[in-house]
Design a protein around this motif. Structure first.
Motif, PDB file in Angstrom:
ATOM      1  N   VAL A 107      43.218  54.348  45.154  1.00  0.00           N
ATOM      2  CA  VAL A 107      42.769  52.894  44.845  1.00  0.00           C
ATOM      3  C   VAL A 107      41.723  52.478  45.734  1.00  0.00           C
ATOM      4  N   PHE A 108      40.572  52.328  45.537  1.00  0.00           N
ATOM      5  CA  PHE A 108      39.582  51.873  46.557  1.00  0.00           C
ATOM      6  C   PHE A 108      39.247  50.430  46.386  1.00  0.00           C
ATOM      7  N   PHE A 109      38.788  49.989  45.128  1.00  0.00           N
ATOM      8  CA  PHE A 109      38.007  48.835  44.740  1.00  0.00           C
ATOM      9  C   PHE A 109      38.864  48.035  43.735  1.00  0.00           C
ATOM     10  N   SER A 110      40.199  47.697  44.121  1.00  0.00           N
ATOM     11  CA  SER A 110      40.920  46.822  43.140  1.00  0.00           C
ATOM     12  C   SER A 110      41.042  45.312  43.605  1.00  0.00           C
ATOM     13  N   GLU A 111      41.641  44.534  42.701  1.00  0.00           N
ATOM     14  CA  GLU A 111      42.008  43.157  43.207  1.00  0.00           C
ATOM     15  C   GLU A 111      42.992  43.231  44.222  1.00  0.00           C
ATOM     16  N   GLU A 112      43.747  44.092  44.410  1.00  0.00           N
ATOM     17  CA  GLU A 112      44.972  44.309  45.197  1.00  0.00           C
ATOM     18  C   GLU A 112      44.460  44.735  46.428  1.00  0.00           C
ATOM     19  N   ASN A 113      43.353  45.674  46.765  1.00  0.00           N
ATOM     20  CA  ASN A 113      42.809  46.003  47.961  1.00  0.00           C
ATOM     21  C   ASN A 113      42.004  44.669  48.547  1.00  0.00           C
ATOM     22  N   VAL A 114      41.224  43.959  47.575  1.00  0.00           N
ATOM     23  CA  VAL A 114      40.577  42.972  48.136  1.00  0.00           C
ATOM     24  C   VAL A 114      41.525  41.757  48.796  1.00  0.00           C
ATOM     25  N   ALA A 115      42.702  41.535  47.806  1.00  0.00           N
ATOM     26  CA  ALA A 115      43.810  40.726  48.544  1.00  0.00           C
ATOM     27  C   ALA A 115      44.275  41.161  49.739  1.00  0.00           C
ATOM     28  N   TYR A 116      44.621  42.270  50.014  1.00  0.00           N
ATOM     29  CA  TYR A 116      45.045  42.657  51.342  1.00  0.00           C
ATOM     30  C   TYR A 116      43.961  42.604  52.277  1.00  0.00           C
ATOM     31  N   ILE A 117      42.792  42.880  52.209  1.00  0.00           N
ATOM     32  CA  ILE A 117      41.754  42.430  53.163  1.00  0.00           C
ATOM     33  C   ILE A 117      41.645  41.061  53.479  1.00  0.00           C
ATOM     34  N   ARG A 118      41.762  40.410  52.353  1.00  0.00           N
ATOM     35  CA  ARG A 118      41.532  38.842  52.709  1.00  0.00           C
ATOM     36  C   ARG A 118      42.714  38.444  53.517  1.00  0.00           C
ATOM     37  N   LYS A 119      43.934  38.744  52.957  1.00  0.00           N
ATOM     38  CA  LYS A 119      45.095  38.397  53.974  1.00  0.00           C
ATOM     39  C   LYS A 119      44.984  38.879  55.193  1.00  0.00           C
ATOM     40  N   LEU A 120      44.494  40.199  55.618  1.00  0.00           N
ATOM     41  CA  LEU A 120      44.266  40.584  56.869  1.00  0.00           C
ATOM     42  C   LEU A 120      43.231  39.473  57.661  1.00  0.00           C
ATOM     43  N   GLY A 121      42.312  39.293  56.926  1.00  0.00           N
ATOM     44  CA  GLY A 121      41.322  38.282  57.723  1.00  0.00           C
ATOM     45  C   GLY A 121      41.891  37.063  57.977  1.00  0.00           C
ATOM     46  N   ASN A 122      42.530  36.518  56.938  1.00  0.00           N
ATOM     47  CA  ASN A 122      43.332  35.272  57.448  1.00  0.00           C
ATOM     48  C   ASN A 122      44.115  35.252  58.380  1.00  0.00           C
ATOM     49  N   ILE A 123      45.020  36.386  58.480  1.00  0.00           N
ATOM     50  CA  ILE A 123      46.089  36.502  59.562  1.00  0.00           C
ATOM     51  C   ILE A 123      45.557  36.710  60.952  1.00  0.00           C
ATOM     52  N   VAL A 124      44.387  37.409  61.083  1.00  0.00           N
ATOM     53  CA  VAL A 124      43.633  37.458  62.204  1.00  0.00           C
ATOM     54  C   VAL A 124      43.135  36.106  62.915  1.00  0.00           C
ATOM     55  N   ILE A 125      42.636  35.341  61.792  1.00  0.00           N
ATOM     56  CA  ILE A 125      42.117  33.770  62.085  1.00  0.00           C
ATOM     57  C   ILE A 125      43.417  33.149  62.538  1.00  0.00           C
TER      58      ILE A 125
END
Length: 192
Positions: A107-125
């Motif tokens: 599963v490469f391009f799902s809403e769930e993938n995007v959500a994890y990546i967004r969460k990672l970005g926010n957690i790095v900030i």
């Protein structure tokens, strides 16, 4: 000729997906190990701080204390302070584990993938700001037992924190771009 080329491309795609699954599985396991080991490392580091060789000791302690031996209360405070970024790293390993788990399932391009990546970005900030807080609280904890007038409270922003902030915003932007691409792809699937 065309059939042979298609077969070669299909075989290459299957091999790539197989590699992605294998690497994702290993990275998911590594993230799980980090999640469980990080608190143990933090607790062990500060618990046995006084017994560590000089090269392993915190530069902050050397900078702000004449006596490099830390009392038990100070070491407990240092554990609590170090767990602030530790908890953020642990949370990021959870998000990464989830993302790698999706990759294992191809599963490469799902809403769930995007959500994890967004969460990672926010957690790095968040990590960039919490690291500033950690440094401040760590200096305070280390110098708490100093006599009055020799306690320190310092706030500092360095290249590490600024780098984390920049990387976090790049990850969030990447998530937005990936989400737009996912939406466009979904829309094209419905067009005949």
């Amino acid at each position: 000729m065309k059939i042979a080329k298609e077969n070669t491309m299909e075989k290459s795609n299957i091999e790539n997906i197989s590699r992605i699954k294998k690497i994702s599985s290993r990275l998911r396991l590594a993230c799980s190990a980090i999640f469980y080991l990080l608190p143990l490392v933090i607790i062990s580091y500060w618990s046995f701080y006084n017994e560590l060789p000089e090269g392993f000791k915190s530069g902050l302690v050397k900078q702000y204390l004449k006596d490099p031996l830390l009392p038990v209360v100070t070491r407990i405070l240092c554990i609590a302070v170090d767990m602030i970024p530790g908890a953020i790293i642990m949370l990021s390993t959870r998000y990464l584990s989830g993302l790698f788990s999706l990759y294992e399932k191809t599963v490469f391009f799902s809403e769930e993938n995007v959500a994890y990546i967004r969460k990672l970005g926010n957690i790095v900030i968040l990590w960039s700001f919490m690291d500033i807080l950690k440094q401040t609280l760590l200096i305070l904890a280390i110098t708490l037992n100093n006599p009055p007038g020799q306690r320190f409270l310092a706030i500092g922003i360095g290249t590490f924190q600024l780098s984390l902030l920049l990387i976090g915003y790049i990850i969030v932007l990447f998530a937005r771009v990936m989400d737009e691409a996912r939406v466009m792809n979904d829309e094209q699937q419905f067009i005949v």
